[in-house]
Scaffold this motif. Structure first.
Motif, short mmCIF file in Angstrom:
data_model
loop_
_atom_site.label_atom_id
_atom_site.label_comp_id
_atom_site.label_asym_id
_atom_site.label_seq_id
_atom_site.Cartn_x
_atom_site.Cartn_y
_atom_site.Cartn_z
N GLY A 7 0.77 -1.24 0.00
CA GLY A 7 0.00 0.00 0.00
C GLY A 7 0.80 1.28 0.00
N GLY A 8 0.32 2.23 0.80
CA GLY A 8 0.87 3.58 0.79
C GLY A 8 2.33 3.68 1.13
N ALA A 9 2.81 2.83 2.01
CA ALA A 9 4.22 2.89 2.40
C ALA A 9 5.13 2.57 1.21
CB ALA A 9 4.49 1.93 3.56
N VAL A 10 4.76 1.56 0.43
CA VAL A 10 5.55 1.21 -0.76
C VAL A 10 5.44 2.32 -1.78
CG1 VAL A 10 5.88 -0.49 -2.58
CG2 VAL A 10 5.13 -1.24 -0.31
N ARG A 11 4.23 2.79 -2.01
CA ARG A 11 4.01 3.87 -2.99
C ARG A 11 4.83 5.11 -2.65
NH1 ARG A 11 -1.16 5.61 -1.42
NH2 ARG A 11 0.02 6.97 -0.04
N ASP A 12 4.73 5.57 -1.41
CA ASP A 12 5.40 6.81 -1.03
C ASP A 12 6.92 6.67 -1.04
OD1 ASP A 12 2.96 8.01 -0.78
OD2 ASP A 12 2.86 7.88 1.40
N LYS A 13 7.39 5.47 -0.71
CA LYS A 13 8.84 5.25 -0.76
C LYS A 13 9.33 5.35 -2.20
CE LYS A 13 12.42 2.07 0.88
NZ LYS A 13 12.67 0.80 1.62
N LEU A 14 8.58 4.78 -3.13
CA LEU A 14 8.96 4.86 -4.54
C LEU A 14 8.88 6.29 -5.07
CD1 LEU A 14 7.18 1.67 -5.91
CD2 LEU A 14 9.65 2.01 -5.65
N LEU A 15 7.98 7.09 -4.51
CA LEU A 15 7.84 8.48 -4.93
C LEU A 15 8.84 9.40 -4.24
CD1 LEU A 15 3.94 8.89 -5.00
CD2 LEU A 15 5.48 8.96 -6.97
N GLY A 16 9.57 8.88 -3.26
CA GLY A 16 10.49 9.71 -2.51
C GLY A 16 9.81 10.60 -1.51
N ARG A 17 8.59 10.24 -1.12
CA ARG A 17 7.84 11.01 -0.13
C ARG A 17 8.04 10.39 1.26
NH1 ARG A 17 3.33 13.97 -2.63
NH2 ARG A 17 2.18 13.76 -0.67
N PRO A 18 7.80 11.17 2.32
CA PRO A 18 7.94 10.63 3.68
C PRO A 18 6.98 9.46 3.90
CG PRO A 18 7.77 13.03 3.71
CD PRO A 18 7.46 12.61 2.32
N VAL A 19 7.46 8.46 4.59
CA VAL A 19 6.64 7.30 4.94
C VAL A 19 6.37 7.36 6.43
CG1 VAL A 19 6.49 4.79 5.02
CG2 VAL A 19 7.58 5.92 3.06
N ASN A 20 5.10 7.53 6.79
CA ASN A 20 4.74 7.68 8.20
C ASN A 20 4.17 6.39 8.79
OD1 ASN A 20 5.41 10.52 8.23
ND2 ASN A 20 3.49 10.91 7.14
N ASP A 21 3.42 5.65 8.02
CA ASP A 21 2.78 4.43 8.51
C ASP A 21 3.11 3.27 7.58
OD1 ASP A 21 1.30 5.67 10.70
OD2 ASP A 21 0.11 6.60 9.11
N HIS A 22 3.23 2.11 8.18
CA HIS A 22 3.49 0.90 7.40
C HIS A 22 2.32 -0.06 7.57
CE1 HIS A 22 7.56 2.55 8.19
NE2 HIS A 22 7.84 2.07 7.01
N ASP A 23 1.90 -0.62 6.45
CA ASP A 23 0.88 -1.68 6.47
C ASP A 23 1.51 -2.94 5.90
OD1 ASP A 23 -1.36 -0.24 7.52
OD2 ASP A 23 -1.53 0.78 5.58
N TRP A 24 1.10 -4.07 6.48
CA TRP A 24 1.70 -5.34 6.09
C TRP A 24 0.60 -6.35 5.78
CZ3 TRP A 24 7.07 -5.14 6.19
CH2 TRP A 24 7.62 -4.08 6.92
N VAL A 25 0.88 -7.23 4.83
CA VAL A 25 -0.02 -8.33 4.54
C VAL A 25 0.74 -9.63 4.79
CG1 VAL A 25 0.54 -8.46 2.08
CG2 VAL A 25 -1.65 -9.31 2.88
N VAL A 26 0.05 -10.59 5.37
CA VAL A 26 0.66 -11.87 5.73
C VAL A 26 0.02 -12.96 4.87
CG1 VAL A 26 1.17 -13.49 7.59
CG2 VAL A 26 0.97 -11.03 8.08
N VAL A 27 0.84 -13.66 4.13
CA VAL A 27 0.36 -14.72 3.24
C VAL A 27 0.73 -16.07 3.84
CG1 VAL A 27 0.54 -15.72 0.91
CG2 VAL A 27 0.64 -13.24 1.23
N GLY A 28 -0.22 -17.02 3.79
CA GLY A 28 0.06 -18.37 4.24
C GLY A 28 -0.06 -18.59 5.73
N ALA A 29 -0.81 -17.75 6.42
CA ALA A 29 -0.93 -17.87 7.88
C ALA A 29 -2.39 -17.94 8.29
CB ALA A 29 -0.24 -16.70 8.57
#
Length: 419
Positions: A7-29
């Protein structure tokens, strides 16, 4: 178990914008595995957990199936069999459907099955799949992202899809709290006018805020408003509020301050006689319908009723200035009065050719308020009590003392201007 940042954390990092919150998805659990590792369950509608140390959100990979109207009409399935690509496919925009992971060497790997990185480079807001049409909140989100990413455009096929959703009545089923949540976030973005332009282009604004939608095409007096069109003026006011870093209370007041101009009889245009009163009445309907917070609606009410008087306050007498402060409840709530004045400045400067103009009414009225606050009401009340006076009599004495304090301040200002 595989964990990915999404989500937003990956997007903003690629855009060079500040990343304030991280969201994670867990597969296989499974939920049981998450609990066994100390994660805290918080999801009501689907499995979401808080990390035991960072308290960041970790959601189990899931799919969604449409089961009814509106954004709540979904059946959510979460299981270890749901793949990362399936999870990303249910997201709104391609730029938000990128995942990343870090291997043991520290290298980052992107998972981008819907070419979101390409759309980041092209500055395009594009829906991921046709499942976009199943959640009307996504229309609001696209509009909000347009206000945040000011150099992005909405893909034509996404705009067409949004128009179809409006035509099919999906927007009619949005709950007020969610509409307000997205509108409030959009108002706080870098260029809030773009949110309303996108909503207007797809027809959603007419459904959600018809009081605002009807302002476009309504003329104003060109000597006061060189931009002439009331809707254009409103967008300029909102962007001026963003430029001045105004809080949400001020930005909502800016949005609602001229609603009454949309109901001005055609035979009196381009004049808008008593539009302030009509704006305040329409504001009540909007605030009730969207369940706007009390602080926002109260500030907006005063701005709607009094912005014309505040603009013309340099011509008011001492007695009229005190009455203006009293109507604004400025003496009891000076912090809110400062926000009211900021909204009025946004209104005054949100006009073609006036963007860089000084709004002298704001510092002047704050100085008038300071003169009023210098009156020691306790002493007046004590002296009145000694004379056997009480109630309205004391109030009248305090009011008169405040008028005299303002008159003295005005006299000092006039004397300073002539020396």
């Amino acid at each position: 178990m595989q964990i990915y940042m999404v989500g937003g954390a990956v997007r903003d990092k690629l855009l060079g914008r500040p990343v304030n919150d991280h969201d994670w998805v867990v597969v296989g659990a499974t939920p049981e595995q998450m609990l066994a590792q100390g994660y805290l369950p918080v999801g009501r509608d689907f499995p979401v957990f808080l990390h035991p140390e960072t308290r960041e959100e970790y959601a189990l990979a899931r799919t969604e199936r449409k089961s009814g109207r509106g954004y709540r009409g979904f059946v959510v399935q979460s299981s270890p069999d749901v793949t990362l690509e399936e999870d990303l496919s249910r997201r709104d925009l391609t730029i938000n459907s990128i995942a990343s992971s870090t291997d043991e060497s520290g290298a980052t790997r992107l998972f981008d099955p819907y070419r979101g990185e390409n759309d980041l480079r092209a500055r395009v807001l594009r829906h991921v799949t046709d499942a976009f049409r199943e959640d009307p909140v996504r229309i609001l989100r696209v509009a909000r992202f347009a206000a945040r990413f000011t150099d992005f455009t909405v893909a034509p096929e996404t705009m067409q899809l949004m128009c179809e959703m409006v035509e099919h009545g999906e927007v009619d089923h949005l709950v007020p709290e969610r509409v307000w949540q997205e509108l409030a976030r959009g108002l706080m973005e870098e260029k809030p006018s773009r949110m309303f332009e996108v909503l207007r282009d797809c027809g959603a604004l007419q459904v959600l805020l018809p009081e605002v939608a009807r302002l476009w095409g309504v003329p104003q007096r060109a000597d006061y408003h060189p931009e002439v069109d009331t809707g254009v003026h409103l967008m300029m006011v909102l962007d001026m509020a963003a430029r001045l870093s105004a809080p949400l209370t001020v930005r909502f007041a800016c949005l609602a301050h001229d609603l009454g101009k949309g109901t001005t009889p055609a035979d009196v245009l381009p004049r808008h006689i008593d539009h302030e009163t009509r704006s305040a009445e329409l504001l009540k309907d909007v605030a009730e319908r969207l369940r706007v917070p009390v602080d926002c609606r109260e500030t907006a009410d005063v701005v709607a009723r009094e912005h014309g008087h505040i603009h013309r306050s340099q011509d008011l007498s001492a007695a009229a200035l005190v009455r203006l402060l009293e109507r604004c409840d400025a003496i009891r709530k000076p912090e809110r009065f400062a926000e009211i004045l900021l909204a009025c400045e946004c209104d005054a400067r949100g006009r073609l050719g006036f963007e860089e103009s000084a709004y002298r009414q704001r510092p002047r009225l704050l100085a008038v308020l300071a003169a009023v606050q210098s009156v020691v009401t306790r002493e007046i009340a004590a002296q009145a009590a000694a004379r056997g006076q009480s109630g309205p009599q004391v109030g009248a004495l305090i009011h008169q003392a405040r008028v005299e304090a303002v008159a003295q301040w005005l006299q000092t200002q006039a004397h300073g201007a002539t020396t």
